[in-house]
Write a protein that holds these residues in place. Structure first.
Motif, PDB file in Angstrom:
ATOM      1  N   GLY A  27      23.501  18.193   4.606  1.00  0.00           N
ATOM      2  CA  GLY A  27      22.523  18.887   5.824  1.00  0.00           C
ATOM      3  C   GLY A  27      23.135  17.905   7.680  1.00  0.00           C
ATOM      4  N   TRP A  28      23.169  16.866   6.101  1.00  0.00           N
ATOM      5  CA  TRP A  28      24.033  15.894   7.717  1.00  0.00           C
ATOM      6  C   TRP A  28      25.273  14.465   7.013  1.00  0.00           C
ATOM      7  CZ3 TRP A  28      20.298  13.046  10.543  1.00  0.00           C
ATOM      8  CH2 TRP A  28      19.475  12.980  10.272  1.00  0.00           C
ATOM      9  N   ALA A  36      23.747   9.089  11.107  1.00  0.00           N
ATOM     10  CA  ALA A  36      23.867  10.516  10.246  1.00  0.00           C
ATOM     11  C   ALA A  36      23.399  10.342  11.515  1.00  0.00           C
ATOM     12  CB  ALA A  36      22.724   9.629  10.160  1.00  0.00           C
ATOM     13  N   MET A  37      23.796  11.408  11.080  1.00  0.00           N
ATOM     14  CA  MET A  37      23.758  13.141  12.384  1.00  0.00           C
ATOM     15  C   MET A  37      23.364  14.447  11.473  1.00  0.00           C
ATOM     16  SD  MET A  37      27.212  11.763  14.985  1.00  0.00           S
ATOM     17  CE  MET A  37      28.113  12.045  13.534  1.00  0.00           C
ATOM     18  N   PHE A  52      17.798  12.314   4.884  1.00  0.00           N
ATOM     19  CA  PHE A  52      18.622  11.748   5.425  1.00  0.00           C
ATOM     20  C   PHE A  52      18.617   9.679   4.536  1.00  0.00           C
ATOM     21  CE2 PHE A  52      21.841   7.674   6.677  1.00  0.00           C
ATOM     22  CZ  PHE A  52      23.201   8.081   6.833  1.00  0.00           C
ATOM     23  N   ASN A  53      19.130   9.572   3.686  1.00  0.00           N
ATOM     24  CA  ASN A  53      18.697   8.287   2.632  1.00  0.00           C
ATOM     25  C   ASN A  53      20.687   7.643   2.404  1.00  0.00           C
ATOM     26  OD1 ASN A  53      19.176   6.643   0.380  1.00  0.00           O
ATOM     27  ND2 ASN A  53      17.349   7.422  -0.133  1.00  0.00           N
ATOM     28  N   GLY A 282      26.807  -0.037  10.270  1.00  0.00           N
ATOM     29  CA  GLY A 282      26.298  -0.409  11.019  1.00  0.00           C
ATOM     30  C   GLY A 282      24.756   0.743  11.819  1.00  0.00           C
ATOM     31  N   HIS A 283      24.848   2.153  12.256  1.00  0.00           N
ATOM     32  CA  HIS A 283      23.993   2.758  12.877  1.00  0.00           C
ATOM     33  C   HIS A 283      22.912   2.774  11.824  1.00  0.00           C
ATOM     34  CE1 HIS A 283      25.456   2.538  16.670  1.00  0.00           C
ATOM     35  NE2 HIS A 283      26.379   2.343  16.351  1.00  0.00           N
TER      36      HIS A 283
END
Length: 411
Positions: A27-28, A36-37, A52-53, A282-283
Motif C-alpha cells: 500500500g506504499w 514514502a507515499m 510504512f516502516n 532522505g525524506h
C-alpha cells in the motif's frame, strides 16, 4: 499454493526493488529521495492500511550491503528468504542473515550460546531474521496483503528449512509486530518478551498539551531540563530530505563515532552508509542537529514511518546538561506531535526515558531451536522470563510521570 519455490539470496541486488517493497510495505511506495507515499486505490479497507516502516525497505537494507556494514568480515551474511509462486513472482520474503556471533541484535542470547557450547554443541552459525543494528519493531515475515495468514505460515516453515540447509543451530526473529509474532508462535517457535520505552501521542495538538498530562512535579522537571539544555545559546534544527547535506552527515558521523567508541568499542555503520541513506531515504530521515554559535555540537538520527518516529543514534562533541534528553527525547516528542505521528520508539534500554514521558511497552521475538535439549532448556527459561517481564513492565508504568487523575493536579 500448489507450486512454490524457496531460495536464499546472498544479496538484495538481484531482487526487484518494487517486488520487495510491495511485500515489505504493502500500500506504499518509496519515491525519489525516500519519500514514502501511500498508493492510490491500494485496496485496503478504510482504517486498515498497513503502516510504512523505513527499515524493511529495499533501499535501507541494500544500503547496508553496499556500504559493507553487512557481508564479509562483519559476521552478518545475507541469506534473504525469497518465496516465489509457479510463475516466478515474489510472494513472500524475510530479511535473513547467517550469523557467526550475536552482536548488533539487542535481544541477547549469549547465555544460550555459552551453555550450549560448553555442553559440546555448536551454536553458531545461527539464522537471524531482523534489521541489522536496529532494535525497532517492524515487519519480518514480508507477505504483502496476506489476509488469511497463509503466506506468513509458509515463510515461518521455510525459515526452519533454510536453517537446516545452512547448518544453522536456530532461527531468531526479533522486534516483531503482533501478526508475525502470532504466526511464528503458531508454527512452534518459542515466544520471548522484553520491554522498551515509547512515547504515545494521545492526540496532543501541541507540546503544551503533552506537558499538561504530566504530574505537576514531573512537568516542572521537564521544563527545567529543557531550559537548561538550551541555556548556552544552543539551538536545535530538524533536517529532513534535501535539507540534509554531506556536511551535516560529516558532523553527525563524528557524533556517532564518539558514542559508538565509548559504548560498544566498534561502531557498526560506516560513513558511506549515511551518504547512501541520505540519497535514497532522505525524506524518511530526520536529523536533529544541536548547534552552538553556528557550530554543530550534537545530533540524533531518527527515521520517519507513517505512524512512528524511530529514534536511533545520538552523539556529541560537547557535553551540556540535559542536552541528550533534549535532542533525543523531547525534540522527538515535539516532532511527533507536530506531524501527527502516533508514537516515538526511542531505541533499546534506558529506564531514564520513563521520567521524560515515555512508557514501558512490550516487545516480542520468536526463536526456533533445533537441538531438543537446548530447546527444552530455553523454553523453561523463557516461560519464567515472560512472567518477570510482564511484572516488570507493570511496575515501571506505575511510576510513569502522567497524572493519575486528569481531573486534578497530581503532585
Amino acid at each position: 499454493m500448489a507450486t512454490m519455490t524457496v531460495e536464499a539470496a546472498g544479496s538484495l541486488e538481484p531482487v526487484a526493488r518494487e517486488a520487495w517493497d510491495a511485500l515489505a510495505n504493502p500500500g506504499w511506495r518509496v519515491g525519489q529521495g525516500g519519500r514514502a507515499m501511500r498508493e492510490a486505490n491500494c485496496g485496503w479497507p478504510p482504517g486498515s492500511e498497513a503502516a510504512f516502516n523505513p527499515f524493511v525497505t529495499y533501499d535501507f537494507l541494500r544500503a547496508l550491503e553496499e556500504a559493507g556494514c553487512v557481508g564479509e568480515r562483519t559476521g552478518w551474511h545475507p541469506r534473504h528468504l525469497l518465496l516465489r509462486d509457479g510463475s516466478g513472482d515474489l510472494i513472500g520474503a524475510a530479511p535473513a542473515y547467517l550469523k557467526t556471533h550475536s552482536k548488533g541484535e539487542f535481544v541477547f542470547d549469549y547465555g544460550w550460546a555459552d551453555a550450549f557450547e560448553r555442553a559440546g554443541g555448536r551454536y553458531y552459525p545461527k539464522l537471524q531474521i531482523s534489521v541489522p543494528f536496529t532494535p525497532a519493531q517492524g515487519p519480518r515475515l514480508l507477505a504483502g496483503r496476506d489476509p488469511t495468514g497463509e503466506r506468513r505460515e509458509l515463510i515461518a516453515k521455510a525459515l526452519v528449512a533454510l536453517a537446516k540447509e545452512t547448518n544453522a543451530s536456530s532461527v531468531h526473529a526479533t522486534f516483531l509486530e503482533p501478526a508475525d509474532f502470532a504466526a511464528l508462535v503458531a508454527a512452534g517457535y518459542l515466544a520471548r518478551l522484553d520491554v522498551q520505552f515509547h512515547f504515545t501521542n494521545e492526540g496532543y495538538a501541541t507540546p503544551d498539551d503533552f506537558l499538561a498530562a504530566l504530574a505537576s512535579r514531573k512537568r516542572k522537571q521537564v521544563k527545567r531540563e529543557r531550559r537548561e539544555a538550551l541555556a548556552n545559546d544552543i539551538t536545535v534544527r530538524w533536517l529532513v530530505g534535501d535539507d540534509i547535506t554531506e556536511a551535516h552527515w560529516d558532523a553527525f558521523y563524528k557524533f556517532y563515532m564518539d558514542t559508538g567508541s565509548r559504548k560498544w568499542g566498534r561502531p557498526y555503520l560506516n560513513r558511506r552508509f549515511f551518504s547512501l541513506l541520505g540519497e535514497r531515504l532522505g525524506h524518511s530521515t530526520c536529523l536533529m542537529i544541536a548547534e552552538r554559535a553556528g557550530r554543530p555540537i550534537a545530533g540524533a538520527l531518527n527515521f520517519i514511518g507513517s505512524e512512528t518516529l524511530f529514534g536511533r543514534y545520538w552523539g556529541c562533541v560537547e557535553d551540556h546538561p540535559f542536552l541528550h534528553f533534549e535532542v533525543c527525547y523531547y525534540q522527538a516528542i515535539d516532532f511527533a506531535i507536530a506531524h501527527g505521528l502516533k508514537r516515538v520508539e526511542a531505541g533499546a534500554q534506558g529506564g531514564h526515558k520513563l521520567a521524560r514521558g515515555y512508557e514501558a511497552c512490550e516487545t516480542r521475538s520468536a526463536h526456533h531451536i533445533g537441538h531438543p535439549g537446548l530447546r527444552d532448556a530455553v523454553a523453561r527459561y523463557l516461560e519464567a522470563e515472560r512472567r518477570e517481564v510482564v511484572m516488570h513492565r507493570e511496575a515501571l508504568n506505575e511510576m510513569a510521570p502522567f497524572r493519575k487523575d486528569l481531573g486534578s493536579e497530581n503532585e
